[in-house]
Design a protein around this motif. Structure first.
Motif, PDB file in Angstrom:
ATOM      1  N   VAL A 691       0.870  -1.178   0.000  1.00  0.00           N
ATOM      2  CA  VAL A 691       0.000   0.000   0.000  1.00  0.00           C
ATOM      3  C   VAL A 691       0.901   1.221   0.000  1.00  0.00           C
ATOM      4  O   VAL A 691       1.889   1.282   0.736  1.00  0.00           O
ATOM      5  CB  VAL A 691      -0.931   0.013   1.225  1.00  0.00           C
ATOM      6  CG1 VAL A 691      -1.786   1.276   1.222  1.00  0.00           C
ATOM      7  CG2 VAL A 691      -1.815  -1.217   1.250  1.00  0.00           C
ATOM      8  N   PHE A 692       0.534   2.205  -0.824  1.00  0.00           N
ATOM      9  CA  PHE A 692       1.335   3.418  -0.949  1.00  0.00           C
ATOM     10  C   PHE A 692       0.433   4.634  -0.789  1.00  0.00           C
ATOM     11  O   PHE A 692      -0.713   4.640  -1.243  1.00  0.00           O
ATOM     12  CB  PHE A 692       2.030   3.486  -2.313  1.00  0.00           C
ATOM     13  CG  PHE A 692       3.001   2.355  -2.552  1.00  0.00           C
ATOM     14  CD1 PHE A 692       4.296   2.425  -2.059  1.00  0.00           C
ATOM     15  CD2 PHE A 692       2.603   1.214  -3.240  1.00  0.00           C
ATOM     16  CE1 PHE A 692       5.171   1.383  -2.277  1.00  0.00           C
ATOM     17  CE2 PHE A 692       3.475   0.182  -3.461  1.00  0.00           C
ATOM     18  CZ  PHE A 692       4.769   0.253  -2.979  1.00  0.00           C
ATOM     19  N   PHE A 693       1.023   5.683  -0.068  1.00  0.00           N
ATOM     20  CA  PHE A 693       0.377   6.984   0.026  1.00  0.00           C
ATOM     21  C   PHE A 693       0.884   7.757  -1.192  1.00  0.00           C
ATOM     22  O   PHE A 693       2.000   8.241  -1.213  1.00  0.00           O
ATOM     23  CB  PHE A 693       0.776   7.667   1.328  1.00  0.00           C
ATOM     24  CG  PHE A 693       0.063   8.965   1.604  1.00  0.00           C
ATOM     25  CD1 PHE A 693      -0.993   9.402   0.791  1.00  0.00           C
ATOM     26  CD2 PHE A 693       0.442   9.767   2.685  1.00  0.00           C
ATOM     27  CE1 PHE A 693      -1.624  10.582   1.082  1.00  0.00           C
ATOM     28  CE2 PHE A 693      -0.201  10.957   2.953  1.00  0.00           C
ATOM     29  CZ  PHE A 693      -1.240  11.368   2.157  1.00  0.00           C
ATOM     30  N   VAL A 694       0.029   7.889  -2.207  1.00  0.00           N
ATOM     31  CA  VAL A 694       0.535   8.323  -3.515  1.00  0.00           C
ATOM     32  C   VAL A 694       0.319   9.781  -3.804  1.00  0.00           C
ATOM     33  O   VAL A 694       1.041  10.377  -4.638  1.00  0.00           O
ATOM     34  CB  VAL A 694      -0.116   7.487  -4.642  1.00  0.00           C
ATOM     35  CG1 VAL A 694       0.308   6.034  -4.542  1.00  0.00           C
ATOM     36  CG2 VAL A 694      -1.636   7.591  -4.610  1.00  0.00           C
ATOM     37  N   ASN A 695      -0.649  10.463  -3.109  1.00  0.00           N
ATOM     38  CA  ASN A 695      -0.897  11.826  -3.566  1.00  0.00           C
ATOM     39  C   ASN A 695      -1.712  12.573  -2.519  1.00  0.00           C
ATOM     40  O   ASN A 695      -2.505  11.992  -1.784  1.00  0.00           O
ATOM     41  CB  ASN A 695      -1.666  11.796  -4.897  1.00  0.00           C
ATOM     42  CG  ASN A 695      -1.719  13.179  -5.547  1.00  0.00           C
ATOM     43  OD1 ASN A 695      -0.868  14.026  -5.292  1.00  0.00           O
ATOM     44  ND2 ASN A 695      -2.721  13.376  -6.389  1.00  0.00           N
ATOM     45  N   PHE A 703      -4.475   6.994  -1.533  1.00  0.00           N
ATOM     46  CA  PHE A 703      -3.686   5.802  -1.257  1.00  0.00           C
ATOM     47  C   PHE A 703      -3.906   4.820  -2.440  1.00  0.00           C
ATOM     48  O   PHE A 703      -4.956   4.816  -3.102  1.00  0.00           O
ATOM     49  CB  PHE A 703      -4.118   5.139   0.059  1.00  0.00           C
ATOM     50  CG  PHE A 703      -3.763   5.948   1.276  1.00  0.00           C
ATOM     51  CD1 PHE A 703      -2.611   5.645   2.003  1.00  0.00           C
ATOM     52  CD2 PHE A 703      -4.568   7.010   1.688  1.00  0.00           C
ATOM     53  CE1 PHE A 703      -2.296   6.389   3.119  1.00  0.00           C
ATOM     54  CE2 PHE A 703      -4.238   7.757   2.798  1.00  0.00           C
ATOM     55  CZ  PHE A 703      -3.095   7.450   3.514  1.00  0.00           C
ATOM     56  N   GLU A 704      -2.952   3.957  -2.666  1.00  0.00           N
ATOM     57  CA  GLU A 704      -3.053   2.969  -3.749  1.00  0.00           C
ATOM     58  C   GLU A 704      -2.676   1.603  -3.210  1.00  0.00           C
ATOM     59  O   GLU A 704      -1.585   1.422  -2.663  1.00  0.00           O
ATOM     60  CB  GLU A 704      -2.147   3.344  -4.921  1.00  0.00           C
ATOM     61  CG  GLU A 704      -2.334   2.424  -6.126  1.00  0.00           C
ATOM     62  CD  GLU A 704      -1.558   2.911  -7.334  1.00  0.00           C
ATOM     63  OE1 GLU A 704      -2.037   3.837  -8.008  1.00  0.00           O
ATOM     64  OE2 GLU A 704      -0.460   2.371  -7.591  1.00  0.00           O
ATOM     65  N   MET A 705      -3.572   0.645  -3.404  1.00  0.00           N
ATOM     66  CA  MET A 705      -3.356  -0.728  -2.982  1.00  0.00           C
ATOM     67  C   MET A 705      -2.907  -1.528  -4.214  1.00  0.00           C
ATOM     68  O   MET A 705      -3.597  -1.563  -5.239  1.00  0.00           O
ATOM     69  CB  MET A 705      -4.655  -1.340  -2.419  1.00  0.00           C
ATOM     70  CG  MET A 705      -5.278  -0.508  -1.302  1.00  0.00           C
ATOM     71  SD  MET A 705      -7.000  -0.991  -0.951  1.00  0.00           S
ATOM     72  CE  MET A 705      -6.768  -2.668  -0.439  1.00  0.00           C
TER      73      MET A 705
END
Length: 766
Positions: A691-695, A703-705
């Motif tokens: 999981v990334f905190f993208v923007n 967030f992007e899973m």
């Protein structure tokens, strides 16, 4: 002879015309004459009393003879002027013509009486034969003769119809001539009545007598033509009665007529006797021909020795040539008769078998075709014979003119002209005899055709079976093409095409089933990948088709050189009309070899996303997630870009974006999302999900899973849906709001804002 005054003459003409009968002035009533010839009773009408007509004709003839005697005696009077003598001679000539017409009239009346008696007898015969009981058995040859008689009567009927038309036309012309003579008679009478010159009275009386005699002649001619028409109608009725008689006799004998072996042998013996006569005639004619050649050579020698031969020698040479030509023609016609003799023997034998049901339907069909072909040949021979007859007739006419042109009966050329005439007449007779023999053969073969057609028209169950079998065998063995190449000659039939289609259809089914079985074996037993197994299946399928194609050609004995003649046309077809088909086919082979696309792959081409359902020789079938089948030409995979999501394996990475409201605990959000994807059974653990905190978005913290799934085992769409449900449940339980778009409005003003309340019933501020 004294000359009466004009008024006395007129009174005598008007009141006492009968007193001039001795001078031949008596006039038969035109009404009586026309009533007898224009109102015709039926030929069998008993109201027509022939004897009365004969008696009246005899009376008129006696009267004419008396008038002739009186007129001839008047012609001998010396006081007759030249003009009166001419009138008397014309009157005598007319009376002689009337006498000739009366003689013809009596002859026609005799024929009418005879024909009426014959018709009555024929009617009685018809009634009698219709009342007869059929015999137990009748000869087929007798029935055959009856059929010949019926055919002859049918032809005679056509000729009688022509004669009837001629008689009708002659009657109309006689009627017109009678009307013209009556007009002339009335004009002569008017001239005599209007005459005021006593000197012309006698001449006008002679003119009137001549006009009346001409009218009498026209009347008798009209009566004769009417009687001739009556006779032709009686003859036509007689022909019909005779036809009815033979038809009644045929109906009586036909059910019991039998064609025995004895009947056949009787006909064959007659034909054998005729054949012997022809052979004897051939031997005799051969000697005549040799003698004619010797005589012709002698004359030619004499002609060659003289520089200026006389006409007699020239005509002698022509006579010898005609003699030789006649002998040669005799030999030629005898040879033709021998040929027809064999055909007649064959026709009689076939008729015997057809009538007695000894032949099969297939054989009868062959005989029918042969008989029809032979009839065509006879028709051609008949045309030739008619042409030769016309030529010989013209020669006879020319020779007769040449003979008539010689006044001196002692002229030697006359002998040789008559000799030529004799030989030409002999050739004319030979052609006539040949025509009769052709007609005999034609009638015999027409009977055979009629009997075959009658036999095949009355089908039993066996006949139907034979007919169907015959038709199928004929079609089965029908030749459709002959291949020739130097010493090679090969015929091809309908059955060849059938076997070729059968082999190809069977080969197609065998190749398809064999390749499918092998594909299943590779996937289940050998554990080969589905795409590889499909590739092997397709290659084996096309290989088997090629093997079966060449084996079928070998089995049917079709050489490959047959296709060389179509090579150019095939190349042009491939280059132009079939280039797209072969382009896709070759592309399909390349796809099978390189395997950029396999069955079961998830691909995207031209905006279409789906799985490969089938790889064909020309196109590829893609099944979308909407369960739609999209057909894509194989060339599209080589000419355009496409995406194969499962080329290397079936593991796909999936991204799901989640946006939460500002002021949300980002670490906690990331932990919740990671826990969801790590614990889900459908998500692969290797590669590890993340999981990334993208923007930092305008309204959300994004967030992007990211995780991986095996699309061969998991329904990706359903898994993504479950993940989203989990996200909403876990964030809601944690008190974290999923963000939605928001806008902040900033107002800058120096004065306080005025606030007004507006009621629902009024649009004006209170």
């Amino acid at each position: 002879m004294c000359q009466p005054s004009r008024w006395i003459l007129i009174a005598i003409l008007l009141l006492f015309p009968a007193c001039f009968s001795q001078l031949g002035w008596a006039q038969t009533s035109p009404a009586d004459a026309t009533a007898e010839v224009t109102v015709q009773p039926t030929p069998t009408d008993q109201a027509f009393d022939v004897q009365r007509y004969i008696d009246e004709s005899n009376q008129r003839k006696a009267q004419v003879l008396s008038e002739l005697e009186t007129a001839r005696s008047n012609l001998e009077v010396p006081s007759a002027t030249d003009e009166i003598s001419l009138q008397l001679k014309a009157h005598i000539d007319l009376l002689s013509q009337i006498d000739g017409v009366l003689i013809q009239e009596q002859s026609v009346l005799q024929k009418i009486a005879s024909q009426m008696d014959e018709n009555q007898k024929r009617e009685a015969d018809i009634r009698k034969i219709k009342e007869q009981t059929p015999p137990e058995e009748a000869s087929y040859l007798e029935l055959d003769q009856i059929q010949d008689d019926i055919a002859a009567l049918a032809k005679r009927q056509e000729n009688q119809q022509d004669r009837l038309q001629v008689a009708q036309t002659a009657l109309e012309q006689a009627q017109k001539a009678w009307e013209e003579r009556e007009t002339a008679r009335r004009a002569a009478l008017a001239a005599a009545e209007a005459n005021q010159d006593p000197n012309r009275s006698q001449l006008l009386l002679y003119h009137l007598r001549t006009a009346r005699t001409e009218s009498r002649y026209a009347t008798e001619a009209l009566r004769l033509r009417g009687l001739e028409l009556r006779f032709e109608r009686l003859a036509q009725t007689a022909n019909k009665l005779q036809t009815d008689f033979f038809n009644a006799k045929k109906a009586l004998l036909e059910p019991v007529a039998v064609f025995t072996e004895a009947h056949l042998q009787e006909q064959l013996q007659l034909l054998a006797k005729e054949k012997d006569e022809i052979e004897q005639l051939l031997r005799k004619t051969a000697g005549v021909k040799d003698l004619a050649e010797k005589r012709l050579n002698v004359v030619r020698t004499n002609l060659a020795q003289k520089t200026d031969p006389d006409r007699a020698l020239i005509e002698e040479g022509k006579a010898r040539e005609r003699e030789l030509e006649a002998a040669q023609l005799q030999i030629e016609i005898c040879s033709l008769r021998m040929e027809r003799m064999s055909q007649r023997v064959l026709a009689w034998q076939r008729r015997y078998e057809v009538v007695n049901n000894l032949s099969t339907l297939e054989t009868e069909q062959v005989w029918l075709q042969e008989a029809q072909d032979y009839l065509k040949k006879l028709a051609t021979d008949g045309v030739t014979v008619r042409t030769r007859l016309i030529d010989r007739h013209n020669e006879l006419t020319a020779l007769q003119n040449a003979i008539d042109g010689i006044q001196d009966q002692a002229n030697p050329a006359l002998r040789w002209l008559k000799e030529q005439q004799k030989h030409v007449q002999s050739m004319f007779s030979l052609w006539q005899d040949n025509a009769s023999k052709i007609e005999l053969s034609r009638q015999l073969h027409e009977k055979l055709i009629k009997e075959i057609e009658g036999d095949t028209s009355q089908f039993s169950l066996r006949k139907w079976g034979e007919y169907i079998k015959s038709g199928l065998l004929s079609l089965w063995n029908k030749e459709i093409y002959v291949y020739r190449d130097k010493e090679i000659e090969k015929s091809y039939y309908i059955k060849t095409i059938f076997f070729m289609i059968f082999f190809f259809a069977a080969g197609f089914i065998i190749a398809k089933k064999t390749s499918r079985s092998l594909g299943r074996f590779l996937m289940t037993r050998v554990k080969i990948h589905e795409g590889a197994a499909n590739t092997v299946e397709s290659l084996i399928y096309y290989l088997l088709l090629i093997i079966i194609f060449f084996y079928a050609l070998r089995f049917l004995n079709i050489p490959l050189t047959v296709f060389t003649m179509f090579g150019g046309a095939l190349a042009i077809g491939v280059g132009f009309g079939s280039q797209n088909i072969f382009n896709n086919f070759i592309s399909g082979l390349i796809l099978l070899a390189e395997r950029p696309v396999r069955v079961g792959d998830l691909i995207e081409v031209d905006g279409v996303l789906g799985r490969v359902a089938r790889l064909g020789g020309r196109c590829t079938q893609i099944r979308t997630f909407n369960n739609l089948d999209v057909i894509v030409p194989n060339s599209a995979f080589l000419e355009k870009r496409f995406t194969n999501w499962t080329l290397q394996d079936r593991i796909l990475r999936t991204e799901i974006k989640v946006g939460v409201a500002y002021n949300s605990p980002t670490r906690e959000v990331e932990k919740i999302l990671a826990d969801i994807i790590e614990k889900h059974e459908g998500i692969l653990k290797d590669p590890q999900p993340s999981v990334f905190f993208v923007n930092l978005g305008e309204s959300t913290l994004d967030f992007e899973m990211r995780y991986f799934v095996n699309i061969g085992k998991t329904d990706k769409m359903r898994l993504d849906s479950e993940i989203r449900h989990k996200v909403m449940e876990r964030l809601t339980d944690a008190g974290i709001n999923v963000a939605f778009p928001q806008r902040d409005i900033h107002l800058t003003t120096l004065d306080p804002l005025a606030v007004h309340l507006i009621s629902q019933s009024s649009s004006k501020p209170e």
